[in-house]
Scaffold this active site. Sequence first.
Site, PDB file in Angstrom:
ATOM      1  N   VAL A  73       0.830  -1.212   0.000  1.00 24.68           N
ATOM      2  CA  VAL A  73       0.000   0.000   0.000  1.00 24.68           C
ATOM      3  C   VAL A  73       0.861   1.258   0.000  1.00 24.68           C
ATOM      4  O   VAL A  73       0.376   2.351   0.290  1.00 24.68           O
ATOM      5  CB  VAL A  73      -0.959   0.002   1.218  1.00 24.68           C
ATOM      6  CG1 VAL A  73      -1.952  -1.148   1.126  1.00 24.68           C
ATOM      7  CG2 VAL A  73      -0.189  -0.049   2.546  1.00 24.68           C
ATOM      8  N   HIS A  85      -4.582  -3.956  -2.477  1.00 23.67           N
ATOM      9  CA  HIS A  85      -5.053  -3.620  -1.129  1.00 23.67           C
ATOM     10  C   HIS A  85      -5.169  -2.117  -0.884  1.00 23.67           C
ATOM     11  O   HIS A  85      -5.239  -1.681   0.258  1.00 23.67           O
ATOM     12  CB  HIS A  85      -4.124  -4.255  -0.087  1.00 23.67           C
ATOM     13  CG  HIS A  85      -4.136  -5.753  -0.136  1.00 23.67           C
ATOM     14  ND1 HIS A  85      -3.053  -6.535   0.221  1.00 23.67           N
ATOM     15  CD2 HIS A  85      -5.109  -6.623  -0.512  1.00 23.67           C
ATOM     16  CE1 HIS A  85      -3.356  -7.808   0.058  1.00 23.67           C
ATOM     17  NE2 HIS A  85      -4.596  -7.892  -0.380  1.00 23.67           N
ATOM     18  N   CYS A 108     -14.691  13.408   9.045  1.00 24.95           N
ATOM     19  CA  CYS A 108     -14.825  13.829   7.655  1.00 24.95           C
ATOM     20  C   CYS A 108     -15.320  15.263   7.589  1.00 24.95           C
ATOM     21  O   CYS A 108     -16.291  15.635   8.263  1.00 24.95           O
ATOM     22  CB  CYS A 108     -15.804  12.899   6.940  1.00 24.95           C
ATOM     23  SG  CYS A 108     -16.201  13.389   5.243  1.00 24.95           S
TER      24      CYS A 108
END
Length: 271
Positions: free
Chosen positions: A103, A119, A178
């Site tokens: 990753v 991934h 977020c």
Amino acid sequence: MATPADPLHAFIEAHPRLFVITGAGISMDSGIPDYRDGNGEWKRSPPMTLQSFMSGPAARARYWARGMIGWRHFADVQPNVAHRALAKLEHEGRIELLLTQNVDGLHQAAGSLNVVDLHGRLDRVRCMQCGDITRRDDMQARLQAANPRWMTLNARIAPDGDADLDGVDFSTFNIPACEVCGGVLKPDVVYFGENVPRARVDTAWAHLERADAMLVVGSSLMVYSGYRFVLEASRRGLPIASVNFGVTRADPLITLKIERGCAEALAPFAD
């Protein structure tokens, strides 16, 4: 360049449409630790599962605190000669697809173009509620602003961009939400217990149909998400070469096994 007498050179020369799978071992020479020992066993605690991450703030605080410390190192890592060798082989038209289980984005940084990040990528962050994608560097800035005292901590770097923080109370760690919907933010990587997105798998299958051999670099293939492609390659009768120290899950299927470091084995192909 590798000499024709070298078995890996002969394998690559004989098979111009390689399906390449890479794992944590290829990034060790870039300073990123791997997961498993020569017997395929975990060197440390297994990575966090999706179920654990989503179970509540305590688990997420532990992850993001460790990630904030580890990202200072991880963000600065550079591709090594093994990454550059595979990029060069791709540019020469010898690689059908590079499927990485890593990753870290180092294949792209080295110049590889036809890459499937099986991934995901650690340099992206995804909202689990609205799906918004942001940069990991932006998340790092928000984490540091919300937790300035934690930046004095140092810890041993661990795989996947985190760090080993032992004996620490994570209850005081603040996790940004977020900015679009206030939802839970998670690295845009596939955790244990989470499915690989179908589009990535379908792309890999399509390229495997066009390959004439498989090269596995730096992976013990203990995780089924990568191992299944080796199973299919073997079922189709494709030759399979592996560059990796120690035991792999696919040992009975491998045609050519090179027990050397990834950088050492692939360095001649970077010239």
